[in-house]
Design a protein around this motif. Structure first.
Motif, PDB file in Angstrom:
ATOM      1  N   GLY A   1      35.219  35.519  34.895  1.00 43.57           N
ATOM      2  CA  GLY A   1      34.771  34.184  34.493  1.00 43.57           C
ATOM      3  C   GLY A   1      34.767  33.211  35.656  1.00 43.57           C
ATOM      4  N   ASP A   2      35.747  33.319  36.536  1.00 44.68           N
ATOM      5  CA  ASP A   2      35.804  32.450  37.712  1.00 44.68           C
ATOM      6  C   ASP A   2      34.670  32.777  38.696  1.00 44.68           C
ATOM      7  N   LEU A   3      34.333  34.048  38.799  1.00 46.59           N
ATOM      8  CA  LEU A   3      33.215  34.435  39.665  1.00 46.59           C
ATOM      9  C   LEU A   3      31.896  33.894  39.127  1.00 46.59           C
ATOM     10  N   LEU A   4      31.756  33.849  37.808  1.00 51.92           N
ATOM     11  CA  LEU A   4      30.544  33.281  37.225  1.00 51.92           C
ATOM     12  C   LEU A   4      30.451  31.787  37.531  1.00 51.92           C
ATOM     13  N   LEU A   5      31.583  31.089  37.500  1.00 56.57           N
ATOM     14  CA  LEU A   5      31.571  29.673  37.885  1.00 56.57           C
ATOM     15  C   LEU A   5      31.106  29.521  39.331  1.00 56.57           C
TER      16      LEU A   5
ATOM     17  N   ALA B   1      23.914  34.955  27.596  1.00 53.25           N
ATOM     18  CA  ALA B   1      23.942  34.789  26.138  1.00 53.25           C
ATOM     19  C   ALA B   1      24.668  35.949  25.459  1.00 53.25           C
ATOM     20  N   GLN B   2      24.731  37.099  26.114  1.00 58.90           N
ATOM     21  CA  GLN B   2      25.369  38.279  25.528  1.00 58.90           C
ATOM     22  C   GLN B   2      26.841  38.426  25.901  1.00 58.90           C
ATOM     23  N   LEU B   3      27.333  37.592  26.803  1.00 57.73           N
ATOM     24  CA  LEU B   3      28.736  37.702  27.222  1.00 57.73           C
ATOM     25  C   LEU B   3      29.681  37.378  26.076  1.00 57.73           C
ATOM     26  N   ALA B   4      30.826  38.027  26.087  1.00 54.38           N
ATOM     27  CA  ALA B   4      31.890  37.754  25.120  1.00 54.38           C
ATOM     28  C   ALA B   4      33.090  37.195  25.873  1.00 54.38           C
ATOM     29  N   ASP B   5      33.939  36.478  25.153  1.00 52.97           N
ATOM     30  CA  ASP B   5      35.138  35.903  25.783  1.00 52.97           C
ATOM     31  C   ASP B   5      35.945  36.954  26.528  1.00 52.97           C
ATOM     32  N   ALA B   6      36.100  38.131  25.942  1.00 53.45           N
ATOM     33  CA  ALA B   6      36.918  39.186  26.556  1.00 53.45           C
ATOM     34  C   ALA B   6      36.339  39.629  27.903  1.00 53.45           C
ATOM     35  N   ASP B   7      35.021  39.528  28.068  1.00 61.40           N
ATOM     36  CA  ASP B   7      34.392  39.915  29.341  1.00 61.40           C
ATOM     37  C   ASP B   7      34.871  39.045  30.494  1.00 61.40           C
ATOM     38  N   LEU B   8      35.191  37.801  30.210  1.00 59.04           N
ATOM     39  CA  LEU B   8      35.507  36.827  31.257  1.00 59.04           C
ATOM     40  C   LEU B   8      36.848  37.078  31.923  1.00 59.04           C
ATOM     41  N   ASP B   9      37.773  37.725  31.223  1.00 60.19           N
ATOM     42  CA  ASP B   9      39.104  37.940  31.773  1.00 60.19           C
ATOM     43  C   ASP B   9      39.228  39.207  32.613  1.00 60.19           C
ATOM     44  N   HIS B  10      38.205  40.008  32.647  1.00 58.77           N
ATOM     45  CA  HIS B  10      38.218  41.219  33.472  1.00 58.77           C
ATOM     46  C   HIS B  10      38.370  40.831  34.948  1.00 58.77           C
ATOM     47  N   VAL B  11      39.124  41.615  35.699  1.00 58.77           N
ATOM     48  CA  VAL B  11      39.249  41.403  37.139  1.00 58.77           C
ATOM     49  C   VAL B  11      38.222  42.302  37.822  1.00 58.77           C
ATOM     50  N   LEU B  12      37.291  41.675  38.514  1.00 54.79           N
ATOM     51  CA  LEU B  12      36.225  42.416  39.185  1.00 54.79           C
ATOM     52  C   LEU B  12      36.633  42.692  40.626  1.00 54.79           C
ATOM     53  N   HIS B  13      36.514  43.934  41.028  1.00 58.11           N
ATOM     54  CA  HIS B  13      36.771  44.355  42.407  1.00 58.11           C
ATOM     55  C   HIS B  13      35.413  44.491  43.089  1.00 58.11           C
ATOM     56  N   TYR B  14      35.262  43.874  44.258  1.00 60.75           N
ATOM     57  CA  TYR B  14      33.988  43.918  44.966  1.00 60.75           C
ATOM     58  C   TYR B  14      34.237  43.709  46.455  1.00 60.75           C
ATOM     59  N   ALA B  15      33.192  43.961  47.233  1.00 63.41           N
ATOM     60  CA  ALA B  15      33.261  43.709  48.679  1.00 63.41           C
ATOM     61  C   ALA B  15      32.214  42.672  49.034  1.00 63.41           C
ATOM     62  N   SER B  16      32.565  41.760  49.929  1.00 66.44           N
ATOM     63  CA  SER B  16      31.619  40.752  50.414  1.00 66.44           C
ATOM     64  C   SER B  16      30.564  41.440  51.276  1.00 66.44           C
ATOM     65  N   THR B  17      29.560  40.686  51.674  1.00 65.72           N
ATOM     66  CA  THR B  17      28.525  41.252  52.548  1.00 65.72           C
ATOM     67  C   THR B  17      29.094  41.634  53.909  1.00 65.72           C
ATOM     68  N   LYS B  18      30.288  41.122  54.238  1.00 71.82           N
ATOM     69  CA  LYS B  18      30.954  41.483  55.494  1.00 71.82           C
ATOM     70  C   LYS B  18      31.982  42.593  55.299  1.00 71.82           C
ATOM     71  N   GLY B  19      32.044  43.134  54.055  1.00 73.23           N
ATOM     72  CA  GLY B  19      32.948  44.241  53.772  1.00 73.23           C
ATOM     73  C   GLY B  19      34.357  43.833  53.365  1.00 73.23           C
ATOM     74  N   ILE B  20      34.603  42.549  53.191  1.00 75.73           N
ATOM     75  CA  ILE B  20      35.938  42.085  52.800  1.00 75.73           C
ATOM     76  C   ILE B  20      36.127  42.341  51.309  1.00 75.73           C
ATOM     77  N   ARG B  21      37.176  43.074  50.972  1.00 80.33           N
ATOM     78  CA  ARG B  21      37.454  43.443  49.583  1.00 80.33           C
ATOM     79  C   ARG B  21      38.150  42.292  48.866  1.00 80.33           C
ATOM     80  N   SER B  22      37.758  42.065  47.621  1.00 83.20           N
ATOM     81  CA  SER B  22      38.359  41.017  46.799  1.00 83.20           C
ATOM     82  C   SER B  22      38.477  41.499  45.372  1.00 83.20           C
ATOM     83  N   GLN B  23      39.351  40.845  44.654  1.00 80.34           N
ATOM     84  CA  GLN B  23      39.467  41.081  43.217  1.00 80.34           C
ATOM     85  C   GLN B  23      39.724  39.728  42.566  1.00 80.34           C
ATOM     86  N   LYS B  24      38.807  39.348  41.700  1.00 85.08           N
ATOM     87  CA  LYS B  24      38.873  38.015  41.096  1.00 85.08           C
ATOM     88  C   LYS B  24      38.481  38.102  39.626  1.00 85.08           C
ATOM     89  N   ARG B  25      38.962  37.126  38.866  1.00 85.06           N
ATOM     90  CA  ARG B  25      38.644  37.041  37.446  1.00 85.06           C
ATOM     91  C   ARG B  25      37.137  36.814  37.276  1.00 85.06           C
TER      92      ARG B  25
END
Length: 187
Positions: free
Chosen positions: A137-141, A111-135
């Motif tokens: 909003g797409d990760l929330l989907l 409820a607190q998210l803003a449109d601008a938050d959705l376009d950020h590219v999030l960098h993260y690692a999977s539980t197996k250590g694989i690095r990814s960077q994804k939008r």
């Protein structure tokens, strides 16, 4: 429907369906909850624990967003699940209370998210250590779709145990809109 409206609808659906599944699961004896049924995570209890583990992993990743979502601070205080099959609890009542807490947190945060938050590219690692960077909003989907996927398995496991979950369609939460093009009703 805007992307934010869609995400808020999915958060509501998530909470509604989790409660339906927990209520249905509570009608089963403990041995039925833990019975191996051939699902990805074995039993109904294993599936429900997986959802808690996966949601916690994702929410901890989401908390690294530069918007610094205060609503996610409580998740950062939790221990990080060591694996996707991590067991939060073998006690359904304990697991259900935690699930409800997570769902309230998710709903308040979305409820607190803003449109601008959705376009950020999030960098993260999977539980197996694989690095990814994804939008973001797409990760929330993905986050909400993943929950729907495993709740579908949970509903099948409940059915195998003889429990009818009832209506599970997202359609039940979509508001009706007035059809302005409809002809007037007969007098």
């Amino acid at each position: 429907m805007s992307e934010l409206s869609h995400l808020r609808l999915m958060a509501s659906y998530n909470s509604w369906m989790n409660q339906k599944i927990l209520d249905a699961a509570a009608t089963l004896p403990a041995h039925e909850l833990a019975a191996e049924r051939g699902a990805f995570f074995g039993s109904l209890l294993g599936t429900l624990n997986h959802l808690v583990a996966a949601d916690t992993i994702w929410l901890r990743r989401f908390a690294t967003h530069p918007a610094r979502f205060a609503a996610l601070d409580a998740v950062l205080a939790l221990p990080a699940p060591g694996a996707l099959d991590a067991v939060y609890s073998d006690d359904l009542a304990v697991l259900a209370a935690h699930r409800r807490w997570l769902d309230e947190l998710i709903g308040g945060w979305v409820a607190q998210l803003a449109d601008a938050d959705l376009d950020h590219v999030l960098h993260y690692a999977s539980t197996k250590g694989i690095r990814s960077q994804k939008r973001f909003g797409d990760l929330l989907l993905h986050f909400f779709n993943h929950q729907t996927h495993h709740r579908g398995q949970a509903s099948t496991l409940l059915s195998q145990a003889g429990v009818d979950l009832g209506v599970t369609d997202l359609l039940m939460l979509i508001e009706n809109v007035a059809d302005h093009a409809a002809p007037p009703a007969p007098a």
